[in-house]
Scaffold this motif. Structure first.
Motif, PDB file in Angstrom:
ATOM      1  N   VAL A   5       0.892  -1.379   0.098  1.00  0.00           N
ATOM      2  CA  VAL A   5      -0.113   0.124  -0.099  1.00  0.00           C
ATOM      3  C   VAL A   5       0.794   1.242   0.083  1.00  0.00           C
ATOM      4  CG1 VAL A   5      -1.937  -0.964   1.179  1.00  0.00           C
ATOM      5  CG2 VAL A   5       0.014   0.008   2.478  1.00  0.00           C
ATOM      6  N   ASP A   6       0.301   2.274  -0.190  1.00  0.00           N
ATOM      7  CA  ASP A   6       1.016   3.777  -0.330  1.00  0.00           C
ATOM      8  C   ASP A   6       1.002   3.986   1.258  1.00  0.00           C
ATOM      9  OD1 ASP A   6       1.345   3.861  -2.883  1.00  0.00           O
ATOM     10  OD2 ASP A   6      -0.518   4.723  -3.466  1.00  0.00           O
ATOM     11  N   ARG A   7       1.895   4.536   1.715  1.00  0.00           N
ATOM     12  CA  ARG A   7       2.121   5.185   2.992  1.00  0.00           C
ATOM     13  C   ARG A   7       1.809   4.108   3.895  1.00  0.00           C
ATOM     14  NH1 ARG A   7       3.509  11.241   3.430  1.00  0.00           N
ATOM     15  NH2 ARG A   7       3.201  11.641   1.243  1.00  0.00           N
ATOM     16  N   ILE A  65      -4.817  11.694  13.086  1.00  0.00           N
ATOM     17  CA  ILE A  65      -4.147  12.837  12.755  1.00  0.00           C
ATOM     18  C   ILE A  65      -2.961  13.127  12.181  1.00  0.00           C
ATOM     19  CG2 ILE A  65      -3.627  15.079  14.169  1.00  0.00           C
ATOM     20  CD1 ILE A  65      -5.775  14.286  16.289  1.00  0.00           C
ATOM     21  N   GLU A  66      -2.806  14.065  11.597  1.00  0.00           N
ATOM     22  CA  GLU A  66      -1.386  14.367  10.809  1.00  0.00           C
ATOM     23  C   GLU A  66      -0.964  15.730  11.330  1.00  0.00           C
ATOM     24  OE1 GLU A  66       0.759  13.475   6.494  1.00  0.00           O
ATOM     25  OE2 GLU A  66      -0.638  15.189   6.662  1.00  0.00           O
ATOM     26  N   PHE A  67       0.200  15.793  12.037  1.00  0.00           N
ATOM     27  CA  PHE A  67       0.644  17.139  12.327  1.00  0.00           C
ATOM     28  C   PHE A  67       1.890  17.387  11.364  1.00  0.00           C
ATOM     29  CE2 PHE A  67      -0.974  16.103  16.695  1.00  0.00           C
ATOM     30  CZ  PHE A  67      -1.446  17.521  16.990  1.00  0.00           C
ATOM     31  N   GLY A  68       1.769  18.325  10.683  1.00  0.00           N
ATOM     32  CA  GLY A  68       2.556  18.697   9.573  1.00  0.00           C
ATOM     33  C   GLY A  68       2.230  18.047   8.292  1.00  0.00           C
ATOM     34  N   VAL A  69       1.326  19.014   7.863  1.00  0.00           N
ATOM     35  CA  VAL A  69       0.528  18.639   6.499  1.00  0.00           C
ATOM     36  C   VAL A  69       1.356  18.887   5.100  1.00  0.00           C
ATOM     37  CG1 VAL A  69      -1.501  18.840   5.052  1.00  0.00           C
ATOM     38  CG2 VAL A  69      -1.686  18.929   7.455  1.00  0.00           C
ATOM     39  N   ALA A  70       1.905  20.205   5.239  1.00  0.00           N
ATOM     40  CA  ALA A  70       2.892  20.781   4.226  1.00  0.00           C
ATOM     41  C   ALA A  70       1.943  20.891   2.865  1.00  0.00           C
ATOM     42  CB  ALA A  70       4.039  20.052   3.928  1.00  0.00           C
ATOM     43  N   GLY A  71       2.605  20.099   1.807  1.00  0.00           N
ATOM     44  CA  GLY A  71       1.905  20.266   0.528  1.00  0.00           C
ATOM     45  C   GLY A  71       0.442  19.524   0.748  1.00  0.00           C
ATOM     46  N   GLY A  72       0.280  18.468   1.458  1.00  0.00           N
ATOM     47  CA  GLY A  72      -0.920  17.884   1.595  1.00  0.00           C
ATOM     48  C   GLY A  72      -0.956  16.217   1.215  1.00  0.00           C
ATOM     49  N   ASN A  73       0.261  15.879   0.476  1.00  0.00           N
ATOM     50  CA  ASN A  73       0.038  14.501  -0.066  1.00  0.00           C
ATOM     51  C   ASN A  73      -0.170  13.532   0.908  1.00  0.00           C
ATOM     52  OD1 ASN A  73       0.658  15.466  -2.773  1.00  0.00           O
ATOM     53  ND2 ASN A  73       2.639  15.088  -2.673  1.00  0.00           N
ATOM     54  N   GLY A  74       0.416  13.635   2.154  1.00  0.00           N
ATOM     55  CA  GLY A  74       0.258  12.567   3.381  1.00  0.00           C
ATOM     56  C   GLY A  74      -1.246  12.751   3.758  1.00  0.00           C
ATOM     57  N   LEU A  75      -1.791  13.904   3.895  1.00  0.00           N
ATOM     58  CA  LEU A  75      -3.037  13.947   4.331  1.00  0.00           C
ATOM     59  C   LEU A  75      -4.053  13.382   3.390  1.00  0.00           C
ATOM     60  CD1 LEU A  75      -4.704  14.871   6.763  1.00  0.00           C
ATOM     61  CD2 LEU A  75      -5.187  16.931   5.671  1.00  0.00           C
ATOM     62  N   VAL A  76      -3.930  13.451   2.168  1.00  0.00           N
ATOM     63  CA  VAL A  76      -4.540  12.958   0.878  1.00  0.00           C
ATOM     64  C   VAL A  76      -4.451  11.148   1.117  1.00  0.00           C
ATOM     65  CG1 VAL A  76      -5.055  12.440  -1.506  1.00  0.00           C
ATOM     66  CG2 VAL A  76      -4.654  14.871  -0.574  1.00  0.00           C
ATOM     67  N   MET A 132      -3.905   9.757   3.732  1.00  0.00           N
ATOM     68  CA  MET A 132      -4.432   9.040   5.206  1.00  0.00           C
ATOM     69  C   MET A 132      -6.026   9.256   4.923  1.00  0.00           C
ATOM     70  SD  MET A 132      -4.147  10.956   8.834  1.00  0.00           S
ATOM     71  CE  MET A 132      -2.559  10.470   9.137  1.00  0.00           C
ATOM     72  N   GLU A 133      -6.599  10.053   3.956  1.00  0.00           N
ATOM     73  CA  GLU A 133      -8.027   9.737   3.634  1.00  0.00           C
ATOM     74  C   GLU A 133      -8.078   8.490   2.940  1.00  0.00           C
ATOM     75  OE1 GLU A 133     -10.153  14.201   2.773  1.00  0.00           O
ATOM     76  OE2 GLU A 133      -8.694  13.156   1.060  1.00  0.00           O
ATOM     77  N   GLU A 134      -7.268   8.210   1.974  1.00  0.00           N
ATOM     78  CA  GLU A 134      -7.319   7.011   1.002  1.00  0.00           C
ATOM     79  C   GLU A 134      -7.300   5.808   2.137  1.00  0.00           C
ATOM     80  OE1 GLU A 134      -4.597   7.189  -1.764  1.00  0.00           O
ATOM     81  OE2 GLU A 134      -5.667   8.719  -2.837  1.00  0.00           O
ATOM     82  N   VAL A 135      -6.292   5.810   3.065  1.00  0.00           N
ATOM     83  CA  VAL A 135      -6.207   4.782   3.842  1.00  0.00           C
ATOM     84  C   VAL A 135      -7.662   4.537   4.859  1.00  0.00           C
ATOM     85  CG1 VAL A 135      -4.869   3.845   5.853  1.00  0.00           C
ATOM     86  CG2 VAL A 135      -3.656   4.773   3.970  1.00  0.00           C
ATOM     87  N   LYS A 163      -5.579  25.021  -2.771  1.00  0.00           N
ATOM     88  CA  LYS A 163      -5.510  23.943  -3.645  1.00  0.00           C
ATOM     89  C   LYS A 163      -5.492  22.789  -3.068  1.00  0.00           C
ATOM     90  CE  LYS A 163      -1.711  21.913  -6.740  1.00  0.00           C
ATOM     91  NZ  LYS A 163      -0.553  22.234  -7.417  1.00  0.00           N
ATOM     92  N   LEU A 164      -5.109  22.401  -1.702  1.00  0.00           N
ATOM     93  CA  LEU A 164      -5.211  21.453  -0.839  1.00  0.00           C
ATOM     94  C   LEU A 164      -6.767  21.080  -0.579  1.00  0.00           C
ATOM     95  CD1 LEU A 164      -4.102  18.937   0.507  1.00  0.00           C
ATOM     96  CD2 LEU A 164      -3.687  20.466   2.568  1.00  0.00           C
ATOM     97  N   ARG A 165      -7.408  22.221  -0.242  1.00  0.00           N
ATOM     98  CA  ARG A 165      -8.688  22.074   0.174  1.00  0.00           C
ATOM     99  C   ARG A 165      -9.460  21.273  -1.027  1.00  0.00           C
ATOM    100  NH1 ARG A 165     -10.244  23.978   4.925  1.00  0.00           N
ATOM    101  NH2 ARG A 165      -9.050  25.954   5.659  1.00  0.00           N
ATOM    102  N   ALA A 166      -9.078  21.535  -2.177  1.00  0.00           N
ATOM    103  CA  ALA A 166      -9.919  21.166  -3.388  1.00  0.00           C
ATOM    104  C   ALA A 166      -9.490  19.746  -3.542  1.00  0.00           C
ATOM    105  CB  ALA A 166      -9.323  21.933  -4.429  1.00  0.00           C
ATOM    106  N   ARG A 167      -8.378  19.144  -3.128  1.00  0.00           N
ATOM    107  CA  ARG A 167      -8.084  17.776  -3.271  1.00  0.00           C
ATOM    108  C   ARG A 167      -8.730  16.967  -2.101  1.00  0.00           C
ATOM    109  NH1 ARG A 167      -2.058  17.177  -3.000  1.00  0.00           N
ATOM    110  NH2 ARG A 167      -2.225  15.086  -3.421  1.00  0.00           N
ATOM    111  N   LEU A 168      -9.121  17.467  -0.964  1.00  0.00           N
ATOM    112  CA  LEU A 168      -9.457  16.781   0.265  1.00  0.00           C
ATOM    113  C   LEU A 168     -10.843  16.730  -0.024  1.00  0.00           C
ATOM    114  CD1 LEU A 168      -7.818  18.739   3.271  1.00  0.00           C
ATOM    115  CD2 LEU A 168      -7.006  16.446   1.973  1.00  0.00           C
ATOM    116  N   ARG A 169     -11.278  15.252   0.408  1.00  0.00           N
ATOM    117  CA  ARG A 169     -12.662  14.638   0.242  1.00  0.00           C
ATOM    118  C   ARG A 169     -13.500  14.762   1.640  1.00  0.00           C
ATOM    119  NH1 ARG A 169     -12.463   9.123  -2.929  1.00  0.00           N
ATOM    120  NH2 ARG A 169     -14.701   9.260  -2.680  1.00  0.00           N
ATOM    121  N   SER A 170     -12.648  14.328   2.850  1.00  0.00           N
ATOM    122  CA  SER A 170     -13.296  14.398   3.898  1.00  0.00           C
ATOM    123  C   SER A 170     -12.430  14.973   5.142  1.00  0.00           C
ATOM    124  CB  SER A 170     -13.834  12.883   4.378  1.00  0.00           C
ATOM    125  OG  SER A 170     -12.523  12.155   4.389  1.00  0.00           O
TER     126      SER A 170
END
Length: 285
Positions: free
Chosen positions: A47-49, A74-85, A87-90, A137-144
């Motif tokens: 899996v990714d991440r 929870i993710e502390f330190g989102v930066a560009g947001g790839n990790g948070l996206v 995390m949503e998938e996971v 840009k990140l908000r547009a990528r996030l789903r939940s």
């Protein structure tokens, strides 16, 4: 022609990986499977991440057996947001398999890293403004996922009251600085029933390059040490010999810690061991 060349390059890369480590073929097969259990994909790092997948899945597994139907990650330190996206998938995959709903939250300044406090923040590694975020840009990528923007020392204090999250079961710490990590660890000063009895944590900055040279006197490791010294009912500890239990040992195995909440009402509640899942190394769908 270009497409054929790309296919050939991919095949060559897979062959190279297989020669270096045959287990990568097994991982590729699992990764592409539409019917293999997500738990097996997590077990094989298919899996990714995988560090996020491991922590969130394990927390959901415990929640399911404790009769808890929702948890938070929870993710502390989102930066560009790839990790948070990711995390949503996971979270979606874990929910689909376990039935435990996973809420996702991301903390960040939204403006990149702040000024370091002193040598404990390792200013020879990071600089103010590193890892900026394009919020729109990140908000547009996030789903939940919910973004919590601002100085973590301020936003973490009122987080529980403002957002009323489900019991927190996984936290990724990727704030780089000692001072920021100290602030984020204040999360664990909230009432213990706002957490799972054991909270899986990914500590990003305890392993690094030969320039970083992490140790317990600076950075994230110092923040962990100070936290443990100042708390008696909760302690952060790595999982002993985690890499020895994984079919594909990886660096992230040494970056997984667990917050043990000894006074939690469910800390002593029995959780069935997933013996068949752990020792089944076959790849049958």
């Amino acid at each position: 022609m270009a497409q054929a060349s790309e296919v050939l390059r991919n095949l060559q890369e897979r062959l190279k990986r297989a020669v270096m480590d045959p287990r990568t073929l097994l991982q590729d097969r699992l990764r592409s499977s539409s019917s293999a259990p997500y738990s097996k994909k997590v077990f094989w790092d298919a899996v990714d991440r995988p560090h996020y997948a491991y922590g969130i899945y394990q927390s959901a597994y415990v929640a399911k057996h404790l009769g808890i139907d929702r948890i938070s990650a929870i993710e502390f330190g989102v930066a560009g947001g790839n990790g948070l996206v990711a995390m949503e998938e996971v979270a979606r995959a874990v929910t689909a398999e376990t039935g435990v709903v996973v809420e996702v939250y991301g903390f960040d300044t939204g403006k990149g890293m702040p000024e370091p406090v002193d040598y404990r923040d390792l200013p020879y590694v990071w600089q103010p403004g590193d890892f900026p975020m394009d919020v729109d840009k990140l908000r547009a990528r996030l789903r939940s996922a919910t973004l919590v923007l601002g100085d973590v020392a301020e936003t973490v204090v009122g987080f529980i009251e403002e957002h009323d999250p489900a019991p927190i079961g996984f936290v990724a710490f990727d704030l780089d600085y000692w001072s920021s990590t100290v602030a984020a660890l204040q999360l664990f000063d909230n009432p213990i029933d706002r957490f799972m009895p054991r909270v899986f944590c990914y500590m990003d900055d305890v392993i690094g390059s030969d320039v970083e040279i992490h140790c317990e006197y600076v950075g994230e490791l110092l923040a962990i040490k100070e936290f443990n010294e100042s708390h008696t009912e909760v302690k952060l500890a790595p999982i002993n010999a985690l890499a020895q239990k994984r079919p594909v040992p990886a660096i992230w195995n040494d970056q997984i810690w667990v917050l043990h909440a000894f006074g939690h009402p469910h800390y002593n509640t029995y959780v069935p061991q997933p013996r068949a899942e752990v020792f089944d190394l076959t790849l049958r769908d």
